[in-house]
Design an enzyme around this catalytic site. Structure first.
Site, PDB file in Angstrom:
ATOM      1  CG  ASP A 106      -7.865  -4.027  -2.970  1.00 53.86           C
ATOM      2  OD1 ASP A 106      -7.558  -3.418  -2.026  1.00 53.86           O
ATOM      3  OD2 ASP A 106      -9.039  -4.183  -3.350  1.00 53.86           O
ATOM      4  CB  ILE A 107      -2.765  -5.538   0.622  1.00 53.89           C
ATOM      5  CG1 ILE A 107      -1.835  -4.298   0.749  1.00 53.89           C
ATOM      6  CG2 ILE A 107      -2.121  -6.685  -0.586  1.00 53.89           C
ATOM      7  CD1 ILE A 107      -0.354  -4.407   1.129  1.00 53.89           C
ATOM      8  CE  LYS A 108      -9.810  -2.121   0.555  1.00 53.72           C
ATOM      9  NZ  LYS A 108     -10.041  -2.996  -0.437  1.00 53.72           N
ATOM     10  NE  ARG A 109      -1.388  -6.838   4.737  1.00 52.57           N
ATOM     11  CZ  ARG A 109      -2.232  -7.663   4.275  1.00 52.57           C
ATOM     12  NH1 ARG A 109      -3.450  -7.475   4.272  1.00 52.57           N
ATOM     13  NH2 ARG A 109      -1.619  -8.846   3.682  1.00 52.57           N
TER      14      ARG A 109
ATOM     15  CB  THR B 155      -5.158  -0.549  -1.466  1.00 50.90           C
ATOM     16  OG1 THR B 155      -5.307  -1.992  -1.130  1.00 50.90           O
ATOM     17  CG2 THR B 155      -5.546  -0.534  -2.825  1.00 50.90           C
TER      18      THR B 155
END
Length: 342
Positions: A97-100, A134
């Site tokens: 879950d890194i949401k880059r 993500t």
């Protein structure tokens, strides 16, 4: 997305446990000797391993939140990588879950979470040990394409933020697009049909981005994050993205119910994996067996037992909310197809 779909089917469990370690969800006995970022990172790693061991026979996947580890600096990053590697060693599918979200060479660098270190070959290139990540679509396809390309080359997946579970997401994601067709620059019906909100528009884009990347499971390696807290929109998102795997936050502590989550599955009971974080990793707080007098080892054992029970209860809750026989019927059909093809 085939590996995740297969794991869900094999375990009969469309569930994922979020690993969001922070002091308030860890028994205080585990933190007694913490005096630095390094020692706190070790506590995070120890706690995460205990949770992984506790749920690995119940759920097919875990979703470590990198921000919790990054907050501790280099030691935290090391703990994150050791956690993801350990989860994979236990046979779990790991969603980072890194949401880059960025463009150009920066996006390509972020995509190394999937492709590995540039210029290095072999297992040593993969330092992140993630099966999916993500990503944020706000910069459009320029920010997404590097991740899709990296995922395609390395048999990995991405989940694009679409309709998130937090209350303030409505400030952007529920905004009406008065002329969606003009905004899209295309006549693609998946993008412009029905209610023209930002979230629905993004759903159409996700379907478009993933259409050339569908696997044997029928699902694209370009998935979507769709929260269980906006159930009124479930049918619209599902109809726009029939071949998209949904990563569904918002179940449990955030208020989403199993019935809410069930509305995001396809009719055959596939197409979604439901996340719970605090409800699993902090379940020990409601366990009458927990006591401040426990030793460190006993407290970790209590946390493990509580997480196991909570994960099992979640699986039963989600499966029980699906249309009767839907997952069983899908599994039988899938097995028949495999036999015919063998």
């Amino acid at each position: 997305m085939d590996r995740l779909a297969t794991a869900i089917e094999k375990m009969h469990s469309p569930c994922v446990v979020g690993l969001d370690p922070r002091p308030e969800v860890i028994p205080r006995q585990v933190l007694e000797d913490v005096s630095s970022a390094e020692s706190l990172a070790e506590a995070y790693a120890d706690f995460s391993r205990v949770i992984i061991d506790a749920v690995s026979d119940i759920v097919p996947a875990v979703k470590p939140q990198i921000a919790m580890y990054e907050a501790l600096g280099p030691a935290g990053i090391s703990a994150y990588c050791r956690t993801t590697r350990y989860a994979q060693e236990r046979g779990l599918y790991v969603i980072g879950d890194i949401k880059r979200g960025d463009i150009g060479s920066t996006a390509q660098a972020y995509a190394a979470h999937l492709s590995g270190i540039p210029g290095i070959s072999g297992q040593g290139a993969d330092v992140w040990h993630e099966d999916a990540v993500t990503v944020n679509p706000y910069l459009g396809i320029d920010g997404i394409r590097p991740f899709i390309e990296a995922a395609e080359r390395n048999d990995k997946d991405i989940f694009v933020l679409c309709r998130t579970s937090n209350p303030s997401s409505a400030q952007l994601q529920d905004l009406d697009i008065k002329d969606a067709k003009e905004a899209a620059g295309t006549a693609d019906a998946r993008i412009v049909q029905g209610p023209a909100t930002v979230g629905m528009y993004v759903a159409g884009l996700i379907a478009q981005w993933g259409e050339e990347h569908c696997g044997a499971s029928g699902y694209s390696r370009v998935g979507a994050v769709v929260g269980a807290t906006h159930i009124q929109d479930a049918a619209g998102f599902r109809s726009r993205m029939p071949h998209t795997m949904f990563l569904v936050p918002g179940y449990g502590v955030q208020g989403g119910t199993a019935a809410d989550a069930a509305a995001l599955f396809n009719a055959d009971g596939t197409g979604a994996v439901i996340n719970s974080s605090r409800g699993i990793i902090a379940a020990w707080k409601k366990d009458p067996q927990y006591s401040p007098s426990l030793t460190r080892g006993q407290a970790l054992d209590c946390a493990a037992a509580s997480a196991h029970r909570a994960a099992a209860a979640m699986r039963a809750d989600i499966i029980g909310s699906l249309k009767p026989g839907s997952m069983e019927a899908h599994t039988a059909v899938s097995h028949n197809h495999q036999k015919k093809g063998s």
